[in-house]
Design an enzyme around this catalytic site. Structure first.
Site, PDB file in Angstrom:
ATOM      1  N   HIS A 231       0.810  -1.221   0.000  1.00 43.16           N
ATOM      2  CA  HIS A 231       0.000   0.000   0.000  1.00 43.16           C
ATOM      3  C   HIS A 231       0.850   1.282   0.000  1.00 43.16           C
ATOM      4  O   HIS A 231       0.748   2.071  -0.939  1.00 43.16           O
ATOM      5  CB  HIS A 231      -1.008  -0.036   1.149  1.00 43.16           C
ATOM      6  CG  HIS A 231      -1.713   1.257   1.357  1.00 43.16           C
ATOM      7  ND1 HIS A 231      -2.526   1.827   0.398  1.00 43.16           N
ATOM      8  CD2 HIS A 231      -1.688   2.121   2.397  1.00 43.16           C
ATOM      9  CE1 HIS A 231      -2.988   2.980   0.855  1.00 43.16           C
ATOM     10  NE2 HIS A 231      -2.494   3.183   2.058  1.00 43.16           N
TER      11      HIS A 231
ATOM     12  N   GLU B  32      -0.154   5.863  12.018  1.00 38.68           N
ATOM     13  CA  GLU B  32      -1.480   5.318  12.257  1.00 38.68           C
ATOM     14  C   GLU B  32      -1.499   3.794  12.416  1.00 38.68           C
ATOM     15  O   GLU B  32      -2.194   3.268  13.283  1.00 38.68           O
ATOM     16  CB  GLU B  32      -2.427   5.717  11.122  1.00 38.68           C
ATOM     17  CG  GLU B  32      -3.839   5.260  11.417  1.00 38.68           C
ATOM     18  CD  GLU B  32      -4.860   5.880  10.502  1.00 38.68           C
ATOM     19  OE1 GLU B  32      -4.467   6.553   9.536  1.00 38.68           O
ATOM     20  OE2 GLU B  32      -6.055   5.689  10.774  1.00 38.68           O
ATOM     21  N   ASP B  33      -0.761   3.110  11.571  1.00 39.53           N
ATOM     22  CA  ASP B  33      -0.901   1.651  11.555  1.00 39.53           C
ATOM     23  C   ASP B  33       0.272   0.881  12.133  1.00 39.53           C
ATOM     24  O   ASP B  33       0.190  -0.325  12.323  1.00 39.53           O
ATOM     25  CB  ASP B  33      -1.139   1.166  10.113  1.00 39.53           C
ATOM     26  CG  ASP B  33      -2.468   1.662   9.574  1.00 39.53           C
ATOM     27  OD1 ASP B  33      -3.440   1.650  10.345  1.00 39.53           O
ATOM     28  OD2 ASP B  33      -2.524   2.068   8.394  1.00 39.53           O
TER      29      ASP B  33
ATOM     30  N   ASP C  74     -18.138  14.387 -27.088  1.00 40.81           N
ATOM     31  CA  ASP C  74     -16.760  14.116 -26.670  1.00 40.81           C
ATOM     32  C   ASP C  74     -16.620  12.749 -26.002  1.00 40.81           C
ATOM     33  O   ASP C  74     -15.809  12.568 -25.113  1.00 40.81           O
ATOM     34  CB  ASP C  74     -16.241  15.235 -25.753  1.00 40.81           C
ATOM     35  CG  ASP C  74     -17.017  15.308 -24.442  1.00 40.81           C
ATOM     36  OD1 ASP C  74     -18.120  14.727 -24.366  1.00 40.81           O
ATOM     37  OD2 ASP C  74     -16.514  15.953 -23.507  1.00 40.81           O
TER      38      ASP C  74
ATOM     39  N   HIS D 238       3.483   7.171   5.059  1.00 41.50           N
ATOM     40  CA  HIS D 238       2.253   7.840   5.478  1.00 41.50           C
ATOM     41  C   HIS D 238       1.399   7.079   6.485  1.00 41.50           C
ATOM     42  O   HIS D 238       0.622   7.679   7.214  1.00 41.50           O
ATOM     43  CB  HIS D 238       1.408   8.249   4.258  1.00 41.50           C
ATOM     44  CG  HIS D 238       0.544   7.151   3.706  1.00 41.50           C
ATOM     45  ND1 HIS D 238       0.983   6.262   2.763  1.00 41.50           N
ATOM     46  CD2 HIS D 238      -0.731   6.790   3.985  1.00 41.50           C
ATOM     47  CE1 HIS D 238       0.020   5.411   2.479  1.00 41.50           C
ATOM     48  NE2 HIS D 238      -1.042   5.708   3.212  1.00 41.50           N
TER      49      HIS D 238
ATOM     50  N   ASP E 281      -3.232   8.273  -1.541  1.00 36.69           N
ATOM     51  CA  ASP E 281      -3.660   7.230  -0.597  1.00 36.69           C
ATOM     52  C   ASP E 281      -5.090   6.809  -0.919  1.00 36.69           C
ATOM     53  O   ASP E 281      -5.421   5.631  -1.020  1.00 36.69           O
ATOM     54  CB  ASP E 281      -3.556   7.810   0.823  1.00 36.69           C
ATOM     55  CG  ASP E 281      -4.074   6.864   1.894  1.00 36.69           C
ATOM     56  OD1 ASP E 281      -3.702   5.686   1.873  1.00 36.69           O
ATOM     57  OD2 ASP E 281      -4.843   7.330   2.760  1.00 36.69           O
TER      58      ASP E 281
HETATM   59 MN    MN Z   1      -2.890   4.667   3.670  1.00 41.10          MN
END
Ligand code: MN
Length: 494
Positions: A48, A76-77, A262, A72, A140
């Site tokens: 990821h 958080e993780d 278009d 990133h 993300d």
């Molecule tokens: Mn992420």
């Protein structure tokens, strides 16, 4: 070759001074801290952040952004702290990562409450500090949309809806056409499954027919451009499905796909503006422009989000209407990547500049900067939450105009806004006491429809009160509310 080397190669292709050590260090750190974690797809988690970094590299962003893409999710993780990141990567990167983490923590539930709006304000605030927080967040979101099918149903719904309501318009506002189109197309089947299914089936033969037809046209225009010695890249693009769906629902199209000219378009990229007009001449020497709707020159008059290109609709083979878009390579890069492309072009202009300069470069070419300023100023000036929310949601973003006060402050108003709307946007008292208005130095009526770029001056007279007739033409909820509340108050006193 290791994947990380491929990523560095992409970055090196547009930035010779890419910070290889930084990117490798960030990758190593992400690998180590996310070690053992899996995504719902069953893949290693590192896939990821790596994919996010890859999206950023394809947008030609600076080394810091790519490193932040890799890092990133570490706070958080993976339980990494801000302090740890600051110690290893420096304060700037730590701040960017924590900015992305904060935005991710915001619960954009799509409910129209105060908390939701406050969260959006925080999001813009983060953006004000460094736009790269938003660019990483968008990358993300794009990767999460690409892998959304692994998530539980309700989560899919919520995330996809949010993408349509907040992130796609935000990327459009930043001039990132490609990001917007992709986010919308990934979200489409989750939010409107029936419509998506129908439109996919229904439009397929039309796309196929149009694409086949385009091959001949491409060949013809390539030959002519070569004869005239104009260096060009001729390609074609198919309209994004969600964008087609929105167009079909416009009243003037009324679901008639034959009115969408278009569906596929021919795109001619050339080196400079002079060649754009030369190519336009050549196109018109082959095919006649369609009267009335023929040429739109967004080079002479760029769209509010900075989009520049010449569009012409011509009668080509069998009287079929074909849209041709002509622009320079640089305009194309900007149309696809918008604000992100400024890192690249700022760097390219000053050849061989350091990564640091490249990063700061974004704030030198003035044209897009005003957009950033505008986004930032929303949170300061808009007192009406509902209106603020509307401005951020869905089509709201795509249908705004920008006008200036005599001091040069930029105000963001919906299409059709009048000097009275402007006056109330500046200040309630100014709205109440408005007696006249000048636009670009000329007197106008108070129901005059403002256009982007107008400089609006309000003439006021102290002690004047609003006129009930204003309610017939104001378009902002703010102005409407202020005027109505004045009359409610007055009637009560009688
Ligand atoms: Mn992420």
């Amino acid at each position: 070759m290791q994947r990380i080397d491929q990523l560095i190669d992409i970055a090196r292709s547009y930035n010779p001074k890419v910070d290889v050590n930084l990117i490798k260090k960030a990758y190593g750190f992400a690998l180590e801290t996310h070690n053992g974690q899996k995504r719902l797809s069953g893949e290693d988690f590192i896939i990821h952040p790596f994919s996010v970094a890859e999206i950023l590299a394809n947008q030609k962003l600076d080394s810091t952004s790519i490193a932040v893409g890799l890092l990133h999710d570490t706070i958080e993780d993976a339980g990494v702290t801000y302090e740890q990141l600051a110690k290893i990567f420096g304060k700037e990167i730590a701040q960017l990562v924590s900015g992305v983490t904060k935005i991710s923590g915001i619960r954009l539930q799509g409910s129209l409450d105060e908390e939701f709006v406050e969260n959006l304000r925080r999001m813009l605030l983060a953006m004000a500090r460094d736009l790269r927080v938003i660019l990483v967040k968008l990358a993300d979101r794009l990767h999460n949309m690409q892998t959304l099918h692994y998530l539980p149903k309700e989560k899919q719904q919520r995330i996809a809806r949010q993408t349509l309501e907040i992130y796609a318009p935000l990327s459009e506002r930043l001039g990132m056409g490609e990001m917007k189109g992709e986010l919308e197309d990934y979200a489409f089947p989750y939010v409107y499954p029936e419509e998506y299914k129908f439109l996919t089936e229904f439009s397929r033969p039309y796309y196929r027919k149009a694409e086949g037809f385009l091959k001949n046209a491409t060949r013809e225009i390539r030959t002519k451009l070569a004869v005239e010695d104009i260096e060009a890249r001729v390609s074609s693009r198919s309209k994004h499905l969600y964008s087609l769906w929105k167009k079909l629902n416009r009243p003037e199209i009324n679901k008639d796909i034959n009115k969408v000219h278009d569906l596929v378009a021919l795109r001619i990229l050339v080196n400079d503006i002079k060649d754009c007009y030369a190519a336009l001449g050549i196109v018109h020497s082959i095919w006649k422009p369609v009267p009335w709707i023929g040429v739109s020159d967004f080079i002479a008059q760029p769209k509010p989000n900075g989009y520049r290109s010449i569009h012409t609709k011509v009668f080509s083979l069998h009287e079929r209407i074909l849209e041709i878009q002509i622009r320079t390579f640089q305009m194309h890069e900007q149309a696809e990547n918008g604000i992100a492309s400024h890192w690249y072009y700022a760097g390219e202009k000053a050849k061989g500049v350091s990564d640091e300069r490249l990063e700061k470069g974004i704030f030198t070419p003035g044209e897009k900067l005003s957009w950033v300023k505008q986004l930032v100023s929303w949170q300061k000036q808009v007192v009406d939450s509902q209106e603020y929310l509307n401005a951020l949601k869905f089509d709201g973003l795509a249908s705004r105009i920008f006008v200036f006060s005599p001091k040069g402050d930029v105000y963001d108003l919906p299409f059709g806004a009048t000097p009275v709307d402007f006056a109330y946007a500046v200040h309630t008292n100014l709205g109440d006491e408005t007696v006249g208005s000048k636009v670009n130095g000329k007197m106008v009526t108070l129901n005059y429809k403002l256009k982007s770029g107008d400089m609006v001056e309000i003439i006021k007279k102290e002690g004047t009160k609003p006129t009930e007739g204003w309610l017939d033409f104001v378009v902002t909820s703010l102005a409407r509310r202020k005027i109505s509340s004045y009359f409610r108050e007055k009637n009560r006193q009688i």
